[in-house]
Scaffold this active site. Structure first.
Site, mmCIF file in Angstrom:
data_model
loop_
_atom_site.group_PDB
_atom_site.id
_atom_site.type_symbol
_atom_site.label_atom_id
_atom_site.label_comp_id
_atom_site.label_asym_id
_atom_site.label_seq_id
_atom_site.Cartn_x
_atom_site.Cartn_y
_atom_site.Cartn_z
ATOM 1 C CG ASP A 51 -1.763 1.048 1.492
ATOM 2 O OD1 ASP A 51 -1.835 2.022 0.554
ATOM 3 O OD2 ASP A 51 -2.852 1.130 1.996
ATOM 4 C CE1 TYR A 84 -8.344 9.176 -9.369
ATOM 5 C CE2 TYR A 84 -9.676 10.478 -11.011
ATOM 6 C CZ TYR A 84 -8.521 9.906 -10.714
ATOM 7 O OH TYR A 84 -7.644 9.462 -11.735
ATOM 8 C CE LYS A 115 -4.990 10.728 -9.326
ATOM 9 N NZ LYS A 115 -3.894 9.991 -9.371
ATOM 10 N NE ARG A 161 -12.458 5.034 -16.439
ATOM 11 C CZ ARG A 161 -11.566 5.775 -16.030
ATOM 12 N NH1 ARG A 161 -10.446 5.254 -15.546
ATOM 13 N NH2 ARG A 161 -11.689 6.958 -15.923
HETATM 14 N N1 UDP Z 1 -20.900 6.463 -19.797
HETATM 15 C C1 UDP Z 1 -21.648 6.097 -20.524
HETATM 16 N N2 UDP Z 1 -22.013 4.709 -20.394
HETATM 17 C C2 UDP Z 1 -21.268 4.062 -19.593
HETATM 18 C C3 UDP Z 1 -20.128 4.532 -18.908
HETATM 19 C C4 UDP Z 1 -20.003 5.762 -18.962
HETATM 20 O O1 UDP Z 1 -22.495 6.860 -21.143
HETATM 21 O O2 UDP Z 1 -21.536 2.509 -19.588
HETATM 22 C C5 UDP Z 1 -20.380 8.081 -19.807
HETATM 23 C C6 UDP Z 1 -20.106 8.812 -18.405
HETATM 24 O O3 UDP Z 1 -21.291 8.973 -18.146
HETATM 25 C C7 UDP Z 1 -19.064 9.888 -18.902
HETATM 26 C C8 UDP Z 1 -18.295 9.119 -20.079
HETATM 27 O O4 UDP Z 1 -19.209 8.282 -20.468
HETATM 28 O O5 UDP Z 1 -19.823 11.021 -19.437
HETATM 29 C C9 UDP Z 1 -17.038 8.758 -19.662
HETATM 30 O O6 UDP Z 1 -17.034 8.091 -18.608
HETATM 31 P P1 UDP Z 1 -15.826 7.091 -17.856
HETATM 32 O O7 UDP Z 1 -16.420 6.502 -16.653
HETATM 33 O O8 UDP Z 1 -15.268 6.514 -18.908
HETATM 34 O O9 UDP Z 1 -14.714 8.183 -17.560
HETATM 35 P P2 UDP Z 1 -14.884 9.716 -17.043
HETATM 36 O O10 UDP Z 1 -14.370 10.618 -18.136
HETATM 37 O O11 UDP Z 1 -16.189 10.163 -16.625
HETATM 38 O O12 UDP Z 1 -13.830 9.780 -15.929
#
Ligand code: UDP
Length: 319
Positions: free
Chosen positions: A57, A152, A156, A193
């Site tokens: 960790d 987060y 950061k 994601r």
């Molecule tokens: N998103 C989406 N469908 C999914 C997962 C994410 O439409 O199944 C959208 C999310 O709301 C965001 C964008 O895709 O607007 C990118 O999301 P991600 O979680 O990949 O990363 P972020 O850029 O938000 O950190």
């Protein structure tokens, strides 16, 4: 022989960085507590005499067996915003805060003692829901300090402040990179994601989930481009004390992205279903990379279609 420490080295980006460094002939110590990283990502390196894995960790004092490294890359932190993912930072909010604050401080203290060069991976999330578009390194951001993404975004940001203090008080040779959305093989399916969700949904013949109306934008950078940028940011002269945005400035709406994924997965008829937009989900995001271009001679080379093809092939081999 050049020695590097990579924290979060069993994660998506960290494991690609370990591969890159090993290919350059470095000795690599990979630190990871495996809360979001996976040993599978580094299994192919296990027998390499130049590679060492330590289940640690980063918020705990570093083992004395580490010795002196030339380069320290601090990548350890959960990074997925998906609220329903056991791999996301919301599920590990306190550990996320510790990795980016206590962990950053401990690594900076190590670099102060050893004279190692330090690279801190910050994030485009420090810009929050940006009021400036595209985002330059000089933009201060528009971040909610009291919400589900704050563990987060704010940790950061505080990590960046630790770097600032150690540069100015103790002359540590440190720099910050702010990473924008990155994708490629090893992006874990359970991350929740957009890249991993949509590709796995399409390949399994399921409907693709688009959050909100899909008009929000992101700019996706292929992992090999990003790793090249990390190396330039740490190894080139006159990078100490600097901040660099690293990402691909090619911007796409999430709806357009979903359509592209369907096509490249060979599922043009797949349905797209809308789900609610998560709280504090940034409406747009696109890096201004003119500083990285000028100072590092870096810019992404892999077009989205090509990178997605590689990524889709990787998921296909696992489904
Ligand atoms: N998103 C989406 N469908 C999914 C997962 C994410 O439409 O199944 C959208 C999310 O709301 C965001 C964008 O895709 O607007 C990118 O999301 P991600 O979680 O990949 O990363 P972020 O850029 O938000 O950190």
């Amino acid at each position: 022989m050049t020695r590097s420490i990579v924290t979060g080295g069993a994660g998506f980006l960290g494991s690609h960085l370990c591969d890159f460094l090993i290919a350059q002939g470095h000795q690599v110590a990979c630190l990871d507590n495996l809360i979001t990283g996976h040993k599978e990502n580094i299994a192919h390196l296990a027998k390499n005499p130049n590679f060492r894995f330590l289940n640690r960790d980063v918020a705990k004092p570093l083992p004395s067996s580490l010795g002196k490294a030339h380069f320290v890359f601090h990548l350890a932190s959960p990074a997925s915003p998906a609220a329903d993912s056991s791999k996301g930072y919301m599920a590990h909010s306190l550990k996320t805060i510790e990795a980016n604050t206590v962990g950053t401080r401990l690594l900076l203290e190590y670099c102060q003692k050893t004279g190692s060069r330090f690279l801190y991976t910050s994030t485009s999330e420090v810009y929050g829901t940006p009021l400036e578009h595209p985002q330059k390194e000089t933009y201060w951001g528009n971040v909610n300090p009291f919400g589900p993404r704050s563990c987060y975004d704010e940790s950061k940001r505080l990590g960046e402040t630790f770097v600032y203090e150690f540069i100015h008080k103790f002359k540590v040779n440190a720099r910050i990179v702010r990473l924008f959305n990155t994708y490629g093989p090893r992006l874990n399916e359970a991350d929740g994601r957009v890249v991993s969700n949509l590709i796995t949904q399409a390949l399994k013949g399921q409907a693709l989930t688009v959050y909100g109306n899909g008009s929000q934008t992101r700019s996706f950078c292929y992992v090999s481009d990003l790793v090249r940028g990390l190396w330039k940011a740490v190894s080139l002269p006159r990078t100490a004390g600097e901040i660099f945005n690293l990402g691909n400035p090619h911007e796409t709406s999430i709806l357009q992205f979903a359509k592209l994924v369907k096509e490249l997965c060979g599922k043009p008829g797949a349905k797209i279903i809308k789900k609610p937009l998560p709280q504090d989900d940034p409406i747009k995001r696109k890096p201004d990379i003119s500083k990285a271009k000028k100072h590092l001679g870096w810019s992404p080379e892999i077009p989205l279609k090509e990178g997605l093809d590689q990524t889709i092939n990787w998921y296909r081999s696992r489904i």
